[in-house]
Design a protein around this motif. Sequence first.
Motif, PDB file in Angstrom:
ATOM      1  N   GLU A   1       8.868  17.566  -3.084  1.00  0.00           N
ATOM      2  CA  GLU A   1       7.402  17.534  -3.090  1.00  0.00           C
ATOM      3  C   GLU A   1       6.899  16.144  -3.456  1.00  0.00           C
ATOM      4  O   GLU A   1       5.960  15.635  -2.841  1.00  0.00           O
ATOM      5  N   LEU A   2       7.520  15.518  -4.441  1.00  0.00           N
ATOM      6  CA  LEU A   2       7.107  14.171  -4.835  1.00  0.00           C
ATOM      7  C   LEU A   2       7.362  13.162  -3.716  1.00  0.00           C
ATOM      8  O   LEU A   2       6.579  12.218  -3.521  1.00  0.00           O
ATOM      9  N   GLN A   3       8.437  13.348  -2.970  1.00  0.00           N
ATOM     10  CA  GLN A   3       8.706  12.464  -1.841  1.00  0.00           C
ATOM     11  C   GLN A   3       7.606  12.559  -0.788  1.00  0.00           C
ATOM     12  O   GLN A   3       7.179  11.552  -0.229  1.00  0.00           O
ATOM     13  N   SER A   4       7.145  13.778  -0.542  1.00  0.00           N
ATOM     14  CA  SER A   4       6.100  13.956   0.467  1.00  0.00           C
ATOM     15  C   SER A   4       4.761  13.421  -0.013  1.00  0.00           C
ATOM     16  O   SER A   4       4.029  12.776   0.747  1.00  0.00           O
ATOM     17  N   THR A   5       4.418  13.657  -1.275  1.00  0.00           N
ATOM     18  CA  THR A   5       3.130  13.162  -1.768  1.00  0.00           C
ATOM     19  C   THR A   5       3.137  11.640  -1.908  1.00  0.00           C
ATOM     20  O   THR A   5       2.077  11.014  -1.845  1.00  0.00           O
ATOM     21  N   SER A   6       4.328  11.044  -2.048  1.00  0.00           N
ATOM     22  CA  SER A   6       4.386   9.586  -2.114  1.00  0.00           C
ATOM     23  C   SER A   6       3.934   8.948  -0.806  1.00  0.00           C
ATOM     24  O   SER A   6       3.481   7.795  -0.789  1.00  0.00           O
ATOM     25  N   LEU A   7       4.042   9.688   0.289  1.00  0.00           N
ATOM     26  CA  LEU A   7       3.552   9.178   1.573  1.00  0.00           C
ATOM     27  C   LEU A   7       2.040   9.013   1.538  1.00  0.00           C
ATOM     28  O   LEU A   7       1.490   8.047   2.082  1.00  0.00           O
ATOM     29  N   LEU A   8       1.346   9.958   0.907  1.00  0.00           N
ATOM     30  CA  LEU A   8      -0.097   9.828   0.740  1.00  0.00           C
ATOM     31  C   LEU A   8      -0.423   8.719  -0.255  1.00  0.00           C
ATOM     32  O   LEU A   8      -1.340   7.924  -0.036  1.00  0.00           O
ATOM     33  N   ALA A   9       0.336   8.671  -1.347  1.00  0.00           N
ATOM     34  CA  ALA A   9       0.090   7.654  -2.368  1.00  0.00           C
ATOM     35  C   ALA A   9       0.242   6.248  -1.787  1.00  0.00           C
ATOM     36  O   ALA A   9      -0.527   5.336  -2.131  1.00  0.00           O
ATOM     37  N   GLY A  10       1.220   6.069  -0.912  1.00  0.00           N
ATOM     38  CA  GLY A  10       1.412   4.758  -0.287  1.00  0.00           C
ATOM     39  C   GLY A  10       0.195   4.339   0.520  1.00  0.00           C
ATOM     40  O   GLY A  10      -0.197   3.160   0.504  1.00  0.00           O
ATOM     41  N   CYS A  11      -0.424   5.286   1.211  1.00  0.00           N
ATOM     42  CA  CYS A  11      -1.630   4.983   1.982  1.00  0.00           C
ATOM     43  C   CYS A  11      -2.789   4.619   1.058  1.00  0.00           C
ATOM     44  O   CYS A  11      -3.583   3.716   1.358  1.00  0.00           O
ATOM     45  N   VAL A  12      -2.908   5.331  -0.060  1.00  0.00           N
ATOM     46  CA  VAL A  12      -3.954   5.014  -1.030  1.00  0.00           C
ATOM     47  C   VAL A  12      -3.735   3.614  -1.588  1.00  0.00           C
ATOM     48  O   VAL A  12      -4.688   2.811  -1.695  1.00  0.00           O
ATOM     49  N   GLU A  13      -2.502   3.286  -1.942  1.00  0.00           N
ATOM     50  CA  GLU A  13      -2.195   1.966  -2.503  1.00  0.00           C
ATOM     51  C   GLU A  13      -2.531   0.853  -1.519  1.00  0.00           C
ATOM     52  O   GLU A  13      -3.059  -0.202  -1.906  1.00  0.00           O
ATOM     53  N   ARG A  14      -2.263   1.074  -0.234  1.00  0.00           N
ATOM     54  CA  ARG A  14      -2.586   0.044   0.759  1.00  0.00           C
ATOM     55  C   ARG A  14      -4.090  -0.149   0.876  1.00  0.00           C
ATOM     56  O   ARG A  14      -4.559  -1.270   1.094  1.00  0.00           O
ATOM     57  N   CYS A  15      -4.847   0.926   0.718  1.00  0.00           N
ATOM     58  CA  CYS A  15      -6.312   0.805   0.751  1.00  0.00           C
ATOM     59  C   CYS A  15      -6.826   0.060  -0.475  1.00  0.00           C
ATOM     60  O   CYS A  15      -7.800  -0.701  -0.381  1.00  0.00           O
ATOM     61  N   VAL A  16      -6.189   0.248  -1.611  1.00  0.00           N
ATOM     62  CA  VAL A  16      -6.568  -0.496  -2.819  1.00  0.00           C
ATOM     63  C   VAL A  16      -6.233  -1.972  -2.637  1.00  0.00           C
ATOM     64  O   VAL A  16      -7.054  -2.857  -2.927  1.00  0.00           O
ATOM     65  N   THR A  17      -5.043  -2.264  -2.129  1.00  0.00           N
ATOM     66  CA  THR A  17      -4.627  -3.650  -1.911  1.00  0.00           C
ATOM     67  C   THR A  17      -5.555  -4.355  -0.928  1.00  0.00           C
ATOM     68  O   THR A  17      -5.885  -5.539  -1.100  1.00  0.00           O
ATOM     69  N   ALA A  18      -6.006  -3.630   0.096  1.00  0.00           N
ATOM     70  CA  ALA A  18      -6.901  -4.204   1.102  1.00  0.00           C
ATOM     71  C   ALA A  18      -8.352  -4.242   0.631  1.00  0.00           C
ATOM     72  O   ALA A  18      -9.239  -4.659   1.389  1.00  0.00           O
ATOM     73  N   LYS A  19      -8.589  -3.802  -0.616  1.00  0.00           N
ATOM     74  CA  LYS A  19      -9.934  -3.764  -1.223  1.00  0.00           C
ATOM     75  C   LYS A  19     -10.898  -2.847  -0.477  1.00  0.00           C
ATOM     76  O   LYS A  19     -12.112  -3.036  -0.506  1.00  0.00           O
TER      77      LYS A  19
END
Length: 215
Positions: free
Chosen positions: A146-164
């Motif tokens: 489950e954590l592996q699958s939710t990390s896919l969403l978290a990665g997208c969130v992190e990229r949006c934060v990095t891109a401001k």
Amino acid sequence: MADQGRDLDWDAVMPRPRRRYPLRRSSEARREQILTAAILLFGRDGFHRTTVQDVADEAKISAGLIYQYFRDKEDLLFAAIGEIFDVYNREIPLAVQQHTEPFAQFKAAIQTYCRVVDEHRGAALLGYRESRSLSRAKIKATMKKELQSTSLLAGCVERCVTAKIFRPINVDVLTYHLVVLAHSWALNAWRLPRLTREQYVEDCLDIILKPVLAG
């Protein structure tokens, strides 16, 4: 997954027709046939009241054939609950890689996550209802998936934060809310008969992202 779904009306939230993926071998088709029967019976009748013979009868195969794919009934339950995580891990990257812009990747990921839940409601609900029937080791393995699958969403969130695109936020908290958003559709879509799944996701994102968007 927690056990809070035990008192749900199974018939009210039965899974919709599932997307059929190409199966490379007849053995894969047989395994899918067994899992489909197990998800139905474990969810409807309960893990402890369902026998391997019941699953075999539902799948229209011999009980002995089931043991060629699964060690025992608990192993079958573990595979049935874990099936949805395997689909997340296959489908979300495919959806994300079709886009280059971080926010488009984010939306593709959450739409895909919600679609997978919708198409695999039986497995999702089974996790809520019967995960405590698993051994401690298998519960830990399920949580890892489950954590592996939710990390896919978290990665997208992190990229949006990095891109401001998103302001600095607690990525884990927003990811948790996105997972709840998707599972709420699977559990309660019958309450929203006028909404499509896609519109439900768009409306939810419109509400929860306003405090998150930068600028």
